[in-house]
Write a protein that holds these residues in place. Structure first.
Motif, PDB file in Angstrom:
ATOM      1  N   MET A  84       0.842  -1.203   0.000  1.00  0.00           N
ATOM      2  CA  MET A  84       0.000   0.000   0.000  1.00  0.00           C
ATOM      3  C   MET A  84       0.883   1.262   0.000  1.00  0.00           C
ATOM      4  SD  MET A  84      -2.547   2.121   0.701  1.00  0.00           S
ATOM      5  CE  MET A  84      -2.653   3.668   1.545  1.00  0.00           C
ATOM      6  N   ALA A  85       1.812   1.280   0.966  1.00  0.00           N
ATOM      7  CA  ALA A  85       2.700   2.434   1.038  1.00  0.00           C
ATOM      8  C   ALA A  85       3.555   2.542  -0.226  1.00  0.00           C
ATOM      9  CB  ALA A  85       3.594   2.318   2.275  1.00  0.00           C
ATOM     10  N   GLU A  86       3.941   1.375  -0.711  1.00  0.00           N
ATOM     11  CA  GLU A  86       4.818   1.348  -1.886  1.00  0.00           C
ATOM     12  C   GLU A  86       4.076   1.865  -3.126  1.00  0.00           C
ATOM     13  OE1 GLU A  86       8.205   1.333  -3.566  1.00  0.00           O
ATOM     14  OE2 GLU A  86       7.967   1.009  -1.414  1.00  0.00           O
ATOM     15  N   THR A  87       2.834   1.451  -3.303  1.00  0.00           N
ATOM     16  CA  THR A  87       2.047   1.923  -4.460  1.00  0.00           C
ATOM     17  C   THR A  87       1.879   3.428  -4.392  1.00  0.00           C
ATOM     18  OG1 THR A  87       0.340   0.736  -3.231  1.00  0.00           O
ATOM     19  CG2 THR A  87       0.499   0.272  -5.585  1.00  0.00           C
ATOM     20  N   MET A  88       1.616   3.907  -3.180  1.00  0.00           N
ATOM     21  CA  MET A  88       1.455   5.340  -2.988  1.00  0.00           C
ATOM     22  C   MET A  88       2.707   6.074  -3.444  1.00  0.00           C
ATOM     23  SD  MET A  88      -0.721   7.439  -1.744  1.00  0.00           S
ATOM     24  CE  MET A  88      -1.033   8.883  -0.765  1.00  0.00           C
ATOM     25  N   LYS A  89       3.832   5.543  -3.024  1.00  0.00           N
ATOM     26  CA  LYS A  89       5.103   6.174  -3.361  1.00  0.00           C
ATOM     27  C   LYS A  89       5.292   6.227  -4.885  1.00  0.00           C
ATOM     28  CE  LYS A  89       9.900   5.868  -2.136  1.00  0.00           C
ATOM     29  NZ  LYS A  89      10.954   4.962  -1.733  1.00  0.00           N
ATOM     30  N   GLN A  90       4.928   5.119  -5.521  1.00  0.00           N
ATOM     31  CA  GLN A  90       5.049   5.034  -6.983  1.00  0.00           C
ATOM     32  C   GLN A  90       4.134   6.056  -7.668  1.00  0.00           C
ATOM     33  OE1 GLN A  90       6.688   2.441  -8.905  1.00  0.00           O
ATOM     34  NE2 GLN A  90       7.801   1.907  -7.042  1.00  0.00           N
ATOM     35  N   THR A  91       2.872   6.093  -7.186  1.00  0.00           N
ATOM     36  CA  THR A  91       1.911   7.021  -7.767  1.00  0.00           C
ATOM     37  C   THR A  91       2.441   8.443  -7.690  1.00  0.00           C
ATOM     38  OG1 THR A  91       0.270   5.605  -6.726  1.00  0.00           O
ATOM     39  CG2 THR A  91      -0.541   7.617  -7.768  1.00  0.00           C
ATOM     40  N   VAL A  92       2.917   8.801  -6.499  1.00  0.00           N
ATOM     41  CA  VAL A  92       3.419  10.164  -6.298  1.00  0.00           C
ATOM     42  C   VAL A  92       4.618  10.424  -7.200  1.00  0.00           C
ATOM     43  CG1 VAL A  92       4.535  11.676  -4.641  1.00  0.00           C
ATOM     44  CG2 VAL A  92       2.522  10.387  -3.964  1.00  0.00           C
ATOM     45  N   ALA A  93       5.510   9.464  -7.287  1.00  0.00           N
ATOM     46  CA  ALA A  93       6.710   9.654  -8.113  1.00  0.00           C
ATOM     47  C   ALA A  93       6.325   9.930  -9.560  1.00  0.00           C
ATOM     48  CB  ALA A  93       7.610   8.430  -8.015  1.00  0.00           C
ATOM     49  N   SER A  94       5.281   9.239 -10.039  1.00  0.00           N
ATOM     50  CA  SER A  94       4.907   9.451 -11.439  1.00  0.00           C
ATOM     51  C   SER A  94       4.223  10.807 -11.630  1.00  0.00           C
ATOM     52  CB  SER A  94       4.025   8.306 -11.954  1.00  0.00           C
ATOM     53  OG  SER A  94       2.799   8.326 -11.288  1.00  0.00           O
ATOM     54  N   ILE A  95       3.538  11.271 -10.597  1.00  0.00           N
ATOM     55  CA  ILE A  95       2.945  12.620 -10.679  1.00  0.00           C
ATOM     56  C   ILE A  95       4.054  13.672 -10.753  1.00  0.00           C
ATOM     57  CG2 ILE A  95       1.655  14.388  -9.396  1.00  0.00           C
ATOM     58  CD1 ILE A  95      -0.046  12.164  -8.211  1.00  0.00           C
ATOM     59  N   LEU A  96       5.074  13.472  -9.922  1.00  0.00           N
ATOM     60  CA  LEU A  96       6.113  14.491  -9.802  1.00  0.00           C
ATOM     61  C   LEU A  96       6.972  14.594 -11.054  1.00  0.00           C
ATOM     62  CD1 LEU A  96       7.333  14.022  -6.122  1.00  0.00           C
ATOM     63  CD2 LEU A  96       5.648  15.616  -7.027  1.00  0.00           C
ATOM     64  N   LYS A  97       6.985  13.515 -11.838  1.00  0.00           N
ATOM     65  CA  LYS A  97       7.875  13.495 -12.996  1.00  0.00           C
ATOM     66  C   LYS A  97       7.410  14.418 -14.110  1.00  0.00           C
ATOM     67  CE  LYS A  97       9.665   9.114 -13.090  1.00  0.00           C
ATOM     68  NZ  LYS A  97       9.218   7.789 -13.487  1.00  0.00           N
TER      69      LYS A  97
END
Lengths: 214, 542
Positions: free
Chosen positions: A1-14
């Motif tokens: 769950m935490a990991e998916t969140m991190k991924q989602t955010v990383a793709s937004i920030l890119k």
């Protein structure tokens, strides 16, 4: 769950999506998560502050406080300054934010005694950030580690927030320091910190043309 | 057929059928407008300029852009803008692309020279003209057939960001705006929106694949291999590169120093590369990077960035003197960089190159540094406000904005910087005492400090206060310093300042950096000079 969140955010920030206010909710939830799980993501937090900067009507004081407190946990890095630069001018009047800024200010001046004193007066604020106190102790250990060769044991315990003997032993062990009775031996500093002499070296090529003149 | 020789042979004389001025500038201006006839020389120039652009003769375009256009401006349009779109269009068959480029120059000229600055509608028109230009370049299915000199491409992007900055400042001066201006601003609320600017710059970066290109280039590969159809074209590639620098500037203006540095990933600032041949771009990059580092308390990185740019400029001075229209900007930025360097060196004393040191010893800088060393907060603030970028608020001012709204952003960043300076206030005093010793008991240093403050003696309190200051000294002087890797944000904690110390129980052990005088260098230079003089003397025949 935490990991998916991190991924989602990383793709937004890119991408340019980082400026899309529609993503603010996700990013704010991510801040909450960092406070709870004792994780940290400076870039995501700065993106939140930037969205507040662009959309002042969406400003959330509570999230901002969490971001600032998380930045404090990452000393000796200058994250707090980076966050401060992005705060809206109008936010400065917020009472809680002023308190947090004061905390950061005395930490920056390494007035640890005063800092602990203050922190104990505002438990509800700092306890929201899991691992807050220990992050500060890490910072204290960093400063002590670069400053001392040996330090008085009581002094160290005070700098770390008046901790008891057992806890002190834990920190001493963690950093590989040595308990010498009343003193704690930190490290042999004279190997790293010594007088440097910069002398002038004259290259042969610089002298050669002069020889030709004589 | 027009040829560029015309200018060298006094071709301006042909502009003789102009009626005499009245002597009243206001009247003349109106007169010029109503009875305006475009000089033949200007007509010829525009037609020739358009042909050269269509034929893609880059070196000639460069000459027309950098030399002829400013010359004609001086000659014919000293007090007036260049001719309107409607007058120029028919001369060049209403060439769509040429007209966009022409209007870009036309508005830029108005921003730069027309007293009182552009009117609101001119600001908006200029914005929509940029939209046309970037739409043309970005929405094409295949790369557009346009080649422009890199100098022009750089100034295009730089000007785009500048006009945004200028607009944001204009809009925030709420108390000086007339009702008509406020109405105009309210109806045109889409123009010069910060998101548009970010969008354009990001799109240019993406379209050109410049980030991938830089990454491959940094590891010694061939950038063309990842450039893609668009990125291989010089126009897209360089617009992409300059957009990165544009983003650096934009993020800095908004106080986002993290993104400012991050956007330059894979650009090695001090290395000569195939992207680094526009001096104004190099200088601007170093200025903003140096500033961002200073705000992040990465003084060693700031000092390295600034001094290396200033050295480069000292060595290539002749390069700049020939192009007058870029000079003012570059001179101002140089002066600002010396100020930033002076601030950094006061906060973080460190050895820099002798020729930089020499400039800083000049009266102006020397005096300021001296004051700052003695804790003159006013001087810190004055130097900072002189040297900092013109910070902006990203949003339009609120309806009830107070009179001073326009300066809020600058005040805020100044405040952050001054907080830092105040936190470090005691460090110079401590440094000055430590410099005198190799070992010093804490108690003795505490006594010195209380004497400096002139307060009454309370040994325990002094001791406690000193312990805090010493920890603060170590903390503030140990900063992240970049050493290698693609991102300027990376680095390791180092203490790069010239004076360092450690505490062994209650004794301070001090390590200083001693720099021997450079006699050899001095004598070599004098010998060579003397020899030169001697040679000249021998050549004199009486």
């Amino acid at each position: 769950m935490a990991e998916t969140m991190k991924q989602t955010v990383a793709s937004i920030l890119k991408t340019i999506e980082r400026y899309n206010p529609a993503n603010l909710q996700t990013l704010e939830r991510y801040v909450d998560m960092q406070s709870r799980d004792n994780t940290y993501d400076l870039e995501a937090n700065l993106a939140v502050l930037k969205l507040y900067q662009f959309n002042p009507e969406k400003f959330n004081a509570d999230i901002t406080c969490q971001i600032l407190l998380k930045a404090i946990t990452n000393y000796p890095h200058t994250d707090f300054t980076l966050c401060k630069c992005l705060l809206l001018e109008s936010v400065v009047e917020n009472e809680t934010i002023s308190q947090i800024k004061y905390l950061a200010d005395i930490l920056e001046q390494c007035d640890f005694a005063q800092f602990w004193n203050r922190v104990h007066q505002m438990p509800e604020l700092c306890n929201r950030i899991v691992g807050f106190h220990d992050s500060i102790r890490k910072f204290v250990c960093h400063v002590v580690g670069i400053t001392f060769q040996t330090i008085d044991k009581d002094n160290l315990a005070n700098l770390l927030g008046g901790i008891d003997d057992v806890t002190l032993k834990h920190w001493v062990k963690k950093y590989g320091w040595r308990d010498d009775g009343d003193l704690i031996f930190i490290a042999n500093q004279d190997e790293n910190i010594k007088t440097k002499n910069i002398t002038e070296k004259i290259e042969f090529e610089h002298l050669a043309p002069l020889m030709a003149l004589l | 057929m027009y040829s560029s020789d015309d200018y060298n042979e006094g071709g301006y004389e042909s502009y003789g059928d102009y009626e005499p001025h009245t002597g009243d500038p206001q009247y003349d201006l109106e007169y010029d407008r109503s009875y305006y006839k475009m000089p033949d020389m200007v007509k010829k120039f525009l037609v020739y300029f358009r042909n050269m652009i269509n034929e893609g003769v880059t070196y000639e375009i460069q000459n027309l852009y950098e030399n002829t256009f400013p010359k004609l401006t001086e000659q014919y349009f000293e007090n007036t803008p260049w001719p309107e779109e409607s007058e120029v269009g028919p001369l060049v068959d209403n060439d769509h692309v040429f007209m966009i480029l022409y209007k870009e120059l036309y508005f830029r000229d108005i921003y730069a020279r027309v007293p009182g600055g552009p009117k609101p509608e001119q600001r908006f028109h200029s914005f929509y003209n940029y939209c046309d230009l970037f739409n043309y370049i970005l929405s094409a299915e295949t790369p557009v057939p346009l080649e422009l000199p890199d100098q022009w491409l750089w100034e295009l992007i730089d000007e785009f960001v500048y006009q945004f900055q200028s607009f944001a400042q204009y809009r925030s001066r709420t108390s000086k705006l007339s009702q008509a201006e406020i109405d105009a601003l309210n109806t045109e609320n889409k123009a010069w929106n910060v998101l548009c600017i970010l969008n354009v710059l990001h799109s240019l970066v993406d379209k050109s694949n410049i980030k991938k290109q830089l990454e491959v280039y940094a590891t010694g590969g061939d950038p063309d291999s990842v450039a893609g159809e668009f990125g291989r074209h010089s126009l897209y590639k360089m617009l992409g590169y300059f957009s990165l620098v544009g983003l650096l500037r934009l993020h800095s203006l908004l106080g986002d120093y993290y993104q400012a540095i991050k956007v330059l990933e894979n650009i090695e600032l001090h290395k000569k590369s195939q992207y680094s041949h526009v001096p104004a771009c190099q200088i601007s990059t170093s200025y903003y990077v140096g500033f961002a580092y200073m705000m992040m308390r990465r003084y060693a990185d700031a000092i390295r960035t600034l001094s290396s740019a200033l050295l480069y400029m000292q060595r290539t001075k002749q390069l700049f003197s020939s192009r007058s229209y870029q000079n003012d900007q570059i001179n101002k930025q140089t002066d600002q960089m010396y100020h930033l360097l002076a601030i950094c060196l006061v906060l973080h004393p460190q050895c820099v190159d002798e020729s930089i040191q020499q400039v800083l010893r000049e009266k102006n800088y020397h005096e300021k540094m001296f004051k700052m060393q003695y804790g003159d907060l006013g001087e810190f603030e004055a130097s900072f406000t002189f040297a900092c970028p013109k910070f902006l608020s990203a949003c339009p001012p609120p309806v009830d904005a107070s009179a001073g709204y326009g300066s809020h952003a600058v005040k805020h960043q100044t405040q952050v910087f001054m907080d830092e300076v105040r936190q470090q206030k005691m460090l110079p005093t401590i440094r000055s005492y430590l410099k005198l010793y190799t070992t010093l008991p804490l108690a003795k240093l505490a006594a010195f400090m209380s004497m400096a403050r002139g307060g009454e003696r309370d040994a325990a309190r002094e001791h406690a206060a000193l312990a805090i200051h010493l920890l603060c000294f170590k903390h503030k002087m140990k900063n992240v310093v970049w050493s290698k890797g693609p991102s300027g944000l990376d680095g390791k904690f180092q203490s790069g300042s010239e004076l360092d110390f450690y505490i062994d129980n209650d004794m301070v052990h001090i390590a200083d950096t001693k720099v021997a005088h450079r006699y050899g260098d001095f004598f070599i230079r004098k010998i060579l000079k003397f020899e030169e003089l001697n040679r000249k003397l021998h050549h004199i025949k009486i």
